[in-house]
Design a protein around this motif. Structure first.
Motif, mmCIF file in Angstrom:
data_model
loop_
_atom_site.group_PDB
_atom_site.id
_atom_site.type_symbol
_atom_site.label_atom_id
_atom_site.label_comp_id
_atom_site.label_asym_id
_atom_site.label_seq_id
_atom_site.Cartn_x
_atom_site.Cartn_y
_atom_site.Cartn_z
ATOM 1 N N LEU A 159 0.859 -1.186 0.000
ATOM 2 C CA LEU A 159 0.000 0.000 0.000
ATOM 3 C C LEU A 159 0.896 1.237 0.000
ATOM 4 C CD1 LEU A 159 -2.589 -1.039 2.757
ATOM 5 C CD2 LEU A 159 -2.960 -1.066 0.281
ATOM 6 N N GLY A 160 0.607 2.166 -0.877
ATOM 7 C CA GLY A 160 1.400 3.390 -0.964
ATOM 8 C C GLY A 160 0.529 4.624 -0.851
ATOM 9 N N LEU A 161 1.054 5.650 -0.237
ATOM 10 C CA LEU A 161 0.359 6.925 -0.099
ATOM 11 C C LEU A 161 1.372 8.036 -0.328
ATOM 12 C CD1 LEU A 161 -2.243 8.496 0.681
ATOM 13 C CD2 LEU A 161 -1.430 8.436 3.050
ATOM 14 N N ARG A 162 1.006 8.990 -1.201
ATOM 15 C CA ARG A 162 1.920 10.080 -1.520
ATOM 16 C C ARG A 162 1.143 11.382 -1.628
ATOM 17 N NH1 ARG A 162 4.670 11.880 -6.603
ATOM 18 N NH2 ARG A 162 3.230 10.494 -7.698
ATOM 19 N N GLY A 163 1.693 12.436 -1.060
ATOM 20 C CA GLY A 163 1.083 13.752 -1.131
ATOM 21 C C GLY A 163 2.105 14.810 -1.488
ATOM 22 N N VAL A 164 1.691 15.779 -2.297
ATOM 23 C CA VAL A 164 2.565 16.874 -2.708
ATOM 24 C C VAL A 164 1.789 18.173 -2.562
ATOM 25 C CG1 VAL A 164 3.950 17.857 -4.558
ATOM 26 C CG2 VAL A 164 3.734 15.368 -4.360
ATOM 27 N N ALA A 165 2.390 19.169 -1.898
ATOM 28 C CA ALA A 165 1.706 20.446 -1.681
ATOM 29 C C ALA A 165 2.707 21.582 -1.762
ATOM 30 C CB ALA A 165 1.024 20.459 -0.314
ATOM 31 N N PRO A 166 2.309 22.731 -2.313
ATOM 32 C CA PRO A 166 3.213 23.879 -2.360
ATOM 33 C C PRO A 166 3.252 24.597 -1.019
ATOM 34 C CG PRO A 166 1.125 24.463 -3.358
ATOM 35 C CD PRO A 166 1.020 23.014 -2.987
ATOM 36 N N LEU A 167 4.449 25.005 -0.623
ATOM 37 C CA LEU A 167 4.613 25.854 0.547
ATOM 38 C C LEU A 167 4.769 27.318 0.139
ATOM 39 C CD1 LEU A 167 7.044 23.659 2.691
ATOM 40 C CD2 LEU A 167 4.544 23.726 2.748
ATOM 41 N N SER A 168 5.181 27.534 -1.097
ATOM 42 C CA SER A 168 5.281 28.876 -1.677
ATOM 43 C C SER A 168 5.322 28.698 -3.185
ATOM 44 C CB SER A 168 6.528 29.610 -1.172
ATOM 45 O OG SER A 168 7.701 29.079 -1.759
ATOM 46 N N GLU A 169 5.589 29.771 -3.904
ATOM 47 C CA GLU A 169 5.641 29.669 -5.354
ATOM 48 C C GLU A 169 6.777 28.770 -5.829
ATOM 49 O OE1 GLU A 169 5.807 33.437 -7.254
ATOM 50 O OE2 GLU A 169 4.100 34.266 -6.174
ATOM 51 N N THR A 170 7.827 28.637 -5.051
ATOM 52 C CA THR A 170 9.000 27.886 -5.498
ATOM 53 C C THR A 170 9.366 26.719 -4.586
ATOM 54 O OG1 THR A 170 10.472 29.412 -4.304
ATOM 55 C CG2 THR A 170 9.984 29.917 -6.616
ATOM 56 N N ILE A 171 8.616 26.504 -3.518
ATOM 57 C CA ILE A 171 8.950 25.453 -2.560
ATOM 58 C C ILE A 171 7.768 24.497 -2.443
ATOM 59 C CG2 ILE A 171 9.600 24.924 -0.185
ATOM 60 C CD1 ILE A 171 10.814 27.706 0.012
ATOM 61 N N GLU A 172 8.045 23.209 -2.492
ATOM 62 C CA GLU A 172 6.982 22.224 -2.329
ATOM 63 C C GLU A 172 7.383 21.156 -1.322
ATOM 64 O OE1 GLU A 172 6.766 20.921 -6.469
ATOM 65 O OE2 GLU A 172 7.341 18.918 -5.839
ATOM 66 N N LEU A 173 6.365 20.627 -0.656
ATOM 67 C CA LEU A 173 6.526 19.567 0.331
ATOM 68 C C LEU A 173 6.023 18.267 -0.265
ATOM 69 C CD1 LEU A 173 7.046 18.562 3.278
ATOM 70 C CD2 LEU A 173 4.669 19.199 3.766
ATOM 71 N N GLN A 174 6.826 17.209 -0.129
ATOM 72 C CA GLN A 174 6.460 15.896 -0.632
ATOM 73 C C GLN A 174 6.525 14.887 0.512
ATOM 74 O OE1 GLN A 174 9.278 15.089 -3.762
ATOM 75 N NE2 GLN A 174 9.015 17.114 -4.694
ATOM 76 N N ALA A 175 5.474 14.109 0.668
ATOM 77 C CA ALA A 175 5.413 13.092 1.712
ATOM 78 C C ALA A 175 5.068 11.753 1.063
ATOM 79 C CB ALA A 175 4.380 13.452 2.766
ATOM 80 N N ARG A 176 5.680 10.701 1.551
ATOM 81 C CA ARG A 176 5.434 9.376 0.981
ATOM 82 C C ARG A 176 5.450 8.327 2.071
ATOM 83 N NH1 ARG A 176 8.426 5.224 -0.625
ATOM 84 N NH2 ARG A 176 10.370 6.341 -0.281
#
Length: 674
Positions: A234-251
């Motif tokens: 089972l896999g779960l992945r999320g990607v969200a922007p923290l600003s215009e040039t910075i993003e957070l990735q979780a897996r």
């Protein structure tokens, strides 16, 4: 790549920003709409073409005849596992992967990364291939050789970088269900949803079946069992922007794999729970910060090949891996890409097993073994662009430690049999790499590189003895780090649109290579060989003509052991499990949207089972096929064929005791949303 609006942009303007005018609000929304999340790490640098790299695209990944990631990687000549078996019919601990014929034991000499995270098991060093579902991936980049550089230690033979699929490649709902002619099944389900300017993706896969007989028909006994398998992930992945040039990735990834090998009761299991966070900045000051944790376990029961009773129960091997990486790319001018960073890895684990008499079945010993390995690295690398010429060079310093190592055995009554405490060790190692790529013309690029790298022995190699009955292989707590020095040169040619040709000649040498060295007919020990030298040529050809695409790779390798002292009799021998020839080819035709017809060919040359060159694994060539045909909107019929010529693939030959690979297997099913 589509753009995604921030959720905040669709809320009522009086709630969000009562002071903004209509014009200002429109400008704000337009700015927010430009935020794009990629879900991957920093881009490749200008010097990436200086190294021998092959990229496998998503279409080729999801159309493997077996549906297994090792089949996908088999398209790259020179890729190999310790054994030729796939991840349904081998012991998980034998799933070490390597490149450039630098095999010889079951530990990975290639660094395998999933979204930047090292995937090797913290205790054994094998790769959990069954947990890596091809449908989760968007691209695979394989670099043969190239040294460690800023990618972390462990890339002795090269790097295999798996990248999760981007949002644009993921349908909101995807699913597949296939069955084969033995009644085995493969099922997957995927969900993907936009969340503001980011997205979340979840997926699951379940493979199960009774398996085939790995034992030849003439050698089977009543206790012989099929290679049954039952694995899920089972896999779960999320990607969200923290600003215009910075993003957070979780897996996150959770998996379990159960298998049976050769005899009834010879069951193994592997499981894991992985999690990682990555922050990527693509502004003027680019950066990547990564942290991860892995909890893994392994168990294995060994059955005697003479009495067919349990002789060893490796009932529990819990291990933990944790680490991280910080890379910074400061702005130093248009002509330079400077990379500065640190990384850290820690692996700890403990073996818990019981040994039993092959005759009476009575408990004879209880054993425990384990320890902790760490690697702290500092790296700096710069790419310098001078028109058509790109130069690159870098240094890396690794402090490795081996600590808390022990092996303890007591008999059935609790009386001490052996109690070994290994001394703690620490060392600094300096690695380097340098390369150049020169565009001689629009059609021809010349490249050359030199590099060094290291691999730390695993806890398994240091402390865990094992048995493939009747052969016992002893551990060795005194093993030193492996160190590689390599050179290569080649070219990339595009003689016409849609035609790409590459050729690389290389010379790699691994000093202090860890190998299973024969001491007696039924006894081996892990030892550092003086060196393994590997020289060869790798070629690639890609041709695209409209709806038809051909990809082929070929590798010829001349590898030999340099032996002295206890290993003097091995001098000049070819390393165990090392073929001279390897080739992979695929031909795909996509006559219309949603249609795909493909065939793949894999060839592995003859190789020796052991270091004494006594048992041969004959050459094997297998043919696979894949067909996808649309039925209705989003729904397709899928047909797959493995080893269609029913080639006899010998995966193990120990004095005539043979295991075989997968026979001809035909799959049929449906796929939705791909």
């Amino acid at each position: 790549m589509p753009s995604f609006r921030l959720a905040i942009a669709v809320l009522p303007p009086l709630v969000l920003a009562p002071s903004l005018s209509a014009q200002e609000l429109g400008e704000e929304r337009a700015r927010e709409a430009e935020i794009v999340v990629l879900g991957r790490g920093l881009d490749e640098t200008p010097a990436a073409p200086a190294y021998d790299t092959i990229t496998i695209g998503r279409d080729q990944i999801v159309s493997a005849p077996s549906g297994r990631i090792e089949d996908v990687l088999g398209a790259v000549a020179g890729f190999q596992q310790f054994r030729r078996s796939d991840s349904r019919s081998s012991n998980p601990s034998a799933q070490g992967v390597t490149l450039r014929a630098l095999g010889g034991n079951a530990t990975s000499r290639a660094l395998v990364l999933l979204d930047g995270v090292p995937m090797a098991d913290p205790f054994f060093g094998y790769i959990p291939l069954s947990a890596m579902a091809p449908e989760r991936l968007g691209a695979i980049r394989v670099t043969r050789g190239g040294g460690s550089g800023p990618f972390g230690a462990g890339a002795l033979a090269g790097r295999i970088e798996l990248e999760s699929a981007e949002r644009a490649a993921l349908a909101p709902l995807s699913a597949s269900l296939l069955a084969n002619d033995r009644g085995e099944t493969e099922a997957s389900l995927g969900l993907a949803e936009d969340l503001g300017a980011g997205f979340v993706a979840a997926d699951g896969r379940w493979d199960r079946g009774k398996g085939f007989f790995t034992t030849p028909a003439e050698d089977r006994v009543p206790a012989t069992a099929r290679a049954a398998f039952d694995s899920w992930s089972l896999g779960l992945r999320g990607v969200a922007p923290l600003s215009e040039t910075i993003e957070l990735q979780a897996r996150g990834l959770v998996f379990r794999d159960d298998r049976t090998l050769r005899f009834e009761g010879a069951d193994s299991s592997s499981e894991g729970q992985d999690a990682s966070l990555r922050i990527v900045g693509r502004g003027e000051w680019q950066f990547e910060a990564l942290g991860y944790v892995q909890a893994r376990n392994f168990s294995n029961v060994v059955i005697s090949s003479s009495s067919f009773t349990r002789v060893l129960d490796q009932r529990n091997t819990p291990s933990t891996g944790l680490g991280g990486k910080l890379e910074l790319r400061p702005p130093v001018g248009e002509d330079h890409v400077l990379r500065l960073g640190i990384d850290y890895r820690r692996a700890s684990g403990e073996l818990q097993e019981e040994a039993y008499s092959a005759m009476s079945g009575a408990l004879t010993e209880r054993r425990r073994a384990g320890g902790t390995n760490t690697d702290f690295g500092l790296f700096v690398e710069d790419d310098w662009s001078l028109g058509d010429l790109v130069l690159t060079g870098g240094l890396r310093a690794d402090r490795t430690t081996v600590a808390d190592g022990f092996y303890r055995a007591v008999d059935a009554d609790g009386v001490l049999v052996e109690d070994t405490v290994a001394p703690d060790r620490a060392d600094w190692t300096l690695s380097w790499r340098a390369g150049a790529a020169y565009d001689l013309s629009a059609a021809l690029r010349l490249r050359a590189a030199a590099y060094s790298s290291l691999r730390q022995p695993t806890l398994n190699e240091l402390y865990r003895p094992f048995v493939v009955f009747p052969v016992v292989t002893q551990a060795n707590a005194a093993l030193e780090n492996e160190r590689l020095v390599g050179y290569e040169a080649g070219f990339d040619l595009t003689p016409a649109p849609g035609i790409e040709v590459s050729l690389t000649a290389f010379d790699n040498e691994v000093k202090d290579a860890v190998a299973n060295v024969t001491l007696a007919p039924d006894l081996r020990q892990r030892q550092n060989l003086p060196a393994i030298a590997s020289r060869g040529v790798e070629g690639g050809l890609s041709v695209t003509r409209g709806e038809v695409r051909f990809d082929g790779t070929l590798a010829w390798t001349d590898a030999e052991v340099e032996g002295s002292g206890p290993s003097a009799d091995l001098d000049g021998n070819r390393p165990a499990q090392t073929p001279r020839w390897a080739a992979g080819a695929s031909l795909a035709w996509t006559p219309a949207p949603g249609w795909m017809l493909a065939a793949s060919l894999r060839h592995v040359g003859a190789q020796f089972e052991d270091d004494q060159e006594t048992d041969v694994l004959p050459a094997a060539t297998t043919l696979g096929a894949y067909a996808q045909m649309p039925l209705t909107a989003g729904l397709s019929l899928v047909l797959r064929g493995e080893n269609l010529t029913d080639e006899r693939v010998v995966t193990r030959n120990d004095g005539g005791s043979i295991d075989l690979g997968a026979p001809r297997t035909v799959w049929a099913g449906i796929r939705f949303g791909y």
